[in-house]
Design an enzyme around this catalytic site. Structure first.
Site, PDB file in Angstrom:
ATOM      1  N   ASP A   9      51.231  61.805  63.182  1.00  0.00           N
ATOM      2  CA  ASP A   9      52.196  61.303  64.233  1.00  0.00           C
ATOM      3  C   ASP A   9      51.907  59.463  64.300  1.00  0.00           C
ATOM      4  OD1 ASP A   9      49.668  61.034  65.570  1.00  0.00           O
ATOM      5  OD2 ASP A   9      50.607  61.956  67.542  1.00  0.00           O
ATOM      6  N   ASN A  37      44.718  52.470  54.607  1.00  0.00           N
ATOM      7  CA  ASN A  37      45.541  52.572  53.642  1.00  0.00           C
ATOM      8  C   ASN A  37      45.174  51.701  52.249  1.00  0.00           C
ATOM      9  OD1 ASN A  37      48.351  52.948  52.213  1.00  0.00           O
ATOM     10  ND2 ASN A  37      49.180  52.848  53.990  1.00  0.00           N
ATOM     11  N   ASP A  87      51.126  48.267  52.988  1.00  0.00           N
ATOM     12  CA  ASP A  87      50.907  49.654  52.493  1.00  0.00           C
ATOM     13  C   ASP A  87      49.753  49.605  51.255  1.00  0.00           C
ATOM     14  OD1 ASP A  87      51.021  52.305  52.175  1.00  0.00           O
ATOM     15  OD2 ASP A  87      53.180  52.362  52.017  1.00  0.00           O
TER      16      ASP A  87
END
Length: 180
Positions: A9, A37, A87
């Site tokens: 989530d 990441n 990312d």
């Protein structure tokens, strides 16, 4: 070996970055993250670059390769939310730091001091990561996603989810082997 986590989530504080040592023991190195990441090292191996996507930033940590320990981080690059979410990350042989901007439709290359060196625009909005490969590490592979795209968005971006390859004029670094 370094590995990051995230919650399904995307809960802030639920993720961590871990180090797996040669004896296979696991140590939590960075707790209380959102999405552990992008991760890469400077060519000399003395700086670790890291992205917690929820922070919209790239941090630089002094790194001791012999002990695997991190020093105090400095904020290298900060992104506005409308630029896209940072990312995946890779580092090239010249020390350039390549950052994929999810929802930003590009991969950017930064100098080790955090200034923008250049960018590659993509025909998709969700690039996820970049890495160098090929026989001489001169190919830059860029992955993308089709995450939560409806039919209209997929029609606009028929290449969403594809992997792209280009030759940016700089090569990558060889991978480090896990000593375990």
């Amino acid at each position: 070996l370094w590995a990051g986590t995230m919650a399904f989530d995307f809960a802030a504080g639920a993720a961590s970055l871990y180090r797996v040592d040669a004896d296979h023991s696991v140590r939590r190195m960075l707790p209380d993250l959102t999405i552990a990441n992008g991760l890469g090292w400077s060519p000399a191996g003395d700086v670790m670059y890291f992205i917690d996507s929820g922070d919209y930033a790239v941090d630089a940590y002094p790194f001791d390769g012999a002990s695997g320990e991190l020093g105090e981080p400095s904020r290298l690059v900060t992104f506005a939310q409308d630029e896209g979410m940072p990312d995946g990350l890779t580092v090239d042989a010249e020390g350039g730091i390549w950052v994929a901007l999810f929802y930003g439709a590009e991969v950017r290359r930064y100098r080790p001091n955090g200034t923008l060196w250049g960018s590659i625009k993509l025909p998709v909005k969700q690039p996820t990561s970049a890495c160098f490969g090929g026989p001489d590490l001169s190919d830059l592979f860029i992955t993308s996603a089709a995450y939560a795209l409806d039919e209209a968005a997929l029609a606009e971006q028929p290449l969403a989810g594809a992997t792209f390859v280009c030759r940016p004029g700089v090569g990558g670094l060889p991978t480090n082997e896990y000593a375990g």
